[in-house]
Design a protein around this motif. Sequence first.
Motif, mmCIF file in Angstrom:
data_model
loop_
_atom_site.group_PDB
_atom_site.id
_atom_site.type_symbol
_atom_site.label_atom_id
_atom_site.label_comp_id
_atom_site.label_asym_id
_atom_site.label_seq_id
_atom_site.Cartn_x
_atom_site.Cartn_y
_atom_site.Cartn_z
ATOM 1 N N MET A 15 57.479 54.211 -3.841
ATOM 2 C CA MET A 15 56.127 54.367 -4.357
ATOM 3 C C MET A 15 55.703 53.222 -5.114
ATOM 4 O O MET A 15 54.444 52.842 -5.316
ATOM 5 N N ASP A 16 56.559 52.793 -6.152
ATOM 6 C CA ASP A 16 56.327 51.472 -6.777
ATOM 7 C C ASP A 16 55.882 50.592 -5.842
ATOM 8 O O ASP A 16 54.972 49.681 -6.208
ATOM 9 N N ASN A 17 56.697 50.260 -4.793
ATOM 10 C CA ASN A 17 56.498 49.194 -3.781
ATOM 11 C C ASN A 17 54.722 49.323 -3.085
ATOM 12 O O ASN A 17 53.996 48.482 -3.288
ATOM 13 N N ILE A 18 54.649 50.476 -2.785
ATOM 14 C CA ILE A 18 53.384 50.835 -2.254
ATOM 15 C C ILE A 18 52.066 50.632 -3.175
ATOM 16 O O ILE A 18 51.377 49.829 -2.917
ATOM 17 N N HIS A 19 52.439 50.895 -4.454
ATOM 18 C CA HIS A 19 51.308 50.785 -5.468
ATOM 19 C C HIS A 19 51.336 49.196 -5.803
ATOM 20 O O HIS A 19 50.091 48.707 -6.343
ATOM 21 N N HIS A 20 52.199 48.536 -5.865
ATOM 22 C CA HIS A 20 52.340 47.039 -6.143
ATOM 23 C C HIS A 20 51.912 46.150 -4.891
ATOM 24 O O HIS A 20 51.233 45.021 -5.314
ATOM 25 N N ASN A 21 51.649 46.680 -3.764
ATOM 26 C CA ASN A 21 51.504 45.831 -2.633
ATOM 27 C C ASN A 21 50.003 45.263 -2.639
ATOM 28 O O ASN A 21 49.962 43.931 -2.364
ATOM 29 N N PRO A 22 49.090 45.624 -3.212
ATOM 30 C CA PRO A 22 47.638 45.038 -3.358
ATOM 31 C C PRO A 22 47.893 43.779 -4.355
ATOM 32 O O PRO A 22 47.213 42.947 -4.267
ATOM 33 N N ALA A 28 44.231 42.413 -5.349
ATOM 34 C CA ALA A 28 43.875 42.678 -6.539
ATOM 35 C C ALA A 28 44.716 41.972 -7.750
ATOM 36 O O ALA A 28 45.857 41.634 -7.387
ATOM 37 N N THR A 29 44.190 41.908 -9.012
ATOM 38 C CA THR A 29 44.911 41.017 -10.033
ATOM 39 C C THR A 29 45.914 42.062 -10.694
ATOM 40 O O THR A 29 46.427 41.572 -11.537
ATOM 41 N N ALA A 30 45.545 43.348 -10.632
ATOM 42 C CA ALA A 30 46.475 44.261 -11.351
ATOM 43 C C ALA A 30 46.444 45.553 -10.679
ATOM 44 O O ALA A 30 45.424 45.944 -9.794
ATOM 45 N N VAL A 31 47.432 46.387 -10.728
ATOM 46 C CA VAL A 31 47.649 47.569 -9.813
ATOM 47 C C VAL A 31 46.285 48.501 -10.141
ATOM 48 O O VAL A 31 45.712 49.103 -9.398
ATOM 49 N N LYS A 32 45.727 48.468 -11.678
ATOM 50 C CA LYS A 32 44.927 49.480 -11.967
ATOM 51 C C LYS A 32 43.508 49.170 -11.521
ATOM 52 O O LYS A 32 42.768 50.074 -11.315
ATOM 53 N N VAL A 33 43.471 47.849 -10.901
ATOM 54 C CA VAL A 33 42.169 48.034 -10.556
ATOM 55 C C VAL A 33 41.719 47.804 -8.995
ATOM 56 O O VAL A 33 40.848 47.719 -8.393
ATOM 57 N N TRP A 34 43.003 48.280 -8.247
ATOM 58 C CA TRP A 34 42.803 48.576 -6.994
ATOM 59 C C TRP A 34 42.393 50.009 -6.503
ATOM 60 O O TRP A 34 42.862 50.847 -7.038
ATOM 61 N N HIS A 40 45.924 56.026 -9.261
ATOM 62 C CA HIS A 40 45.158 56.606 -10.124
ATOM 63 C C HIS A 40 45.287 58.117 -10.437
ATOM 64 O O HIS A 40 45.102 58.512 -11.309
ATOM 65 N N ARG A 41 45.456 58.747 -9.094
ATOM 66 C CA ARG A 41 45.676 60.122 -9.328
ATOM 67 C C ARG A 41 47.057 60.399 -10.073
ATOM 68 O O ARG A 41 46.984 61.306 -11.009
ATOM 69 N N LEU A 42 47.943 59.576 -9.691
ATOM 70 C CA LEU A 42 49.417 59.693 -10.583
ATOM 71 C C LEU A 42 49.417 59.307 -11.913
ATOM 72 O O LEU A 42 49.977 59.789 -12.897
ATOM 73 N N VAL A 43 48.306 58.419 -12.252
ATOM 74 C CA VAL A 43 47.862 58.215 -13.663
ATOM 75 C C VAL A 43 47.635 59.499 -14.451
ATOM 76 O O VAL A 43 48.072 59.811 -15.683
ATOM 77 N N LYS A 44 46.676 60.048 -13.873
ATOM 78 C CA LYS A 44 46.249 61.252 -14.452
ATOM 79 C C LYS A 44 47.126 62.478 -14.495
ATOM 80 O O LYS A 44 46.972 63.191 -15.263
ATOM 81 N N MET A 45 48.260 62.446 -13.733
ATOM 82 C CA MET A 45 49.173 63.215 -13.451
ATOM 83 C C MET A 45 50.310 62.956 -14.551
ATOM 84 O O MET A 45 51.537 63.583 -14.467
ATOM 85 N N ASP A 46 50.311 61.854 -15.206
ATOM 86 C CA ASP A 46 50.984 61.204 -16.227
ATOM 87 C C ASP A 46 52.692 60.850 -15.509
ATOM 88 O O ASP A 46 53.583 60.688 -16.117
ATOM 89 N N VAL A 47 52.542 60.128 -14.173
ATOM 90 C CA VAL A 47 53.587 59.854 -13.512
ATOM 91 C C VAL A 47 53.746 58.249 -13.852
ATOM 92 O O VAL A 47 54.869 57.850 -13.977
ATOM 93 N N TYR A 48 52.587 57.503 -13.964
ATOM 94 C CA TYR A 48 52.528 56.061 -14.108
ATOM 95 C C TYR A 48 51.710 56.183 -15.422
ATOM 96 O O TYR A 48 50.730 56.733 -15.493
ATOM 97 N N LEU A 49 51.824 55.153 -16.064
ATOM 98 C CA LEU A 49 51.048 54.635 -17.363
ATOM 99 C C LEU A 49 49.929 53.687 -16.805
ATOM 100 O O LEU A 49 50.355 52.937 -15.932
ATOM 101 N N LEU A 50 48.763 53.779 -17.208
ATOM 102 C CA LEU A 50 47.559 52.909 -16.771
ATOM 103 C C LEU A 50 47.879 51.509 -16.700
ATOM 104 O O LEU A 50 47.627 50.749 -15.809
ATOM 105 N N ASN A 51 48.614 51.179 -17.744
ATOM 106 C CA ASN A 51 49.110 49.646 -17.958
ATOM 107 C C ASN A 51 50.333 49.250 -17.142
ATOM 108 O O ASN A 51 50.832 48.196 -17.435
#
Length: 67
Positions: A15-22, A28-34, A40-51
């Motif tokens: 999952m980390d690899n998938i999210h880092h691919n862009p 993308a310049t950061a994961v959060k801007v893709w 984004h859904r996983l941030v809302k579920m508190d799986v990842y931090l937005l930063n």
Amino acid sequence: MGATIINDADYAAHMDNIHHNPVKHGWATAVKVWPYSSFHRLVKMDVYLLNWVGLNLASFEVGEPDN
């Protein structure tokens, strides 16, 4: 042929690899801007931090174990 997920840590690494691919591919310049990511859904579920910034590539091991 896809890789077989062998445990929770392996799933998390995939999952980390998938999210880092862009970012890795320069789309993308950061994961959060893709905007097309499940990140984004996983941030809302508190799986990842937005930063969350990406992978710890030194410990990145995914796929089937060598036997």
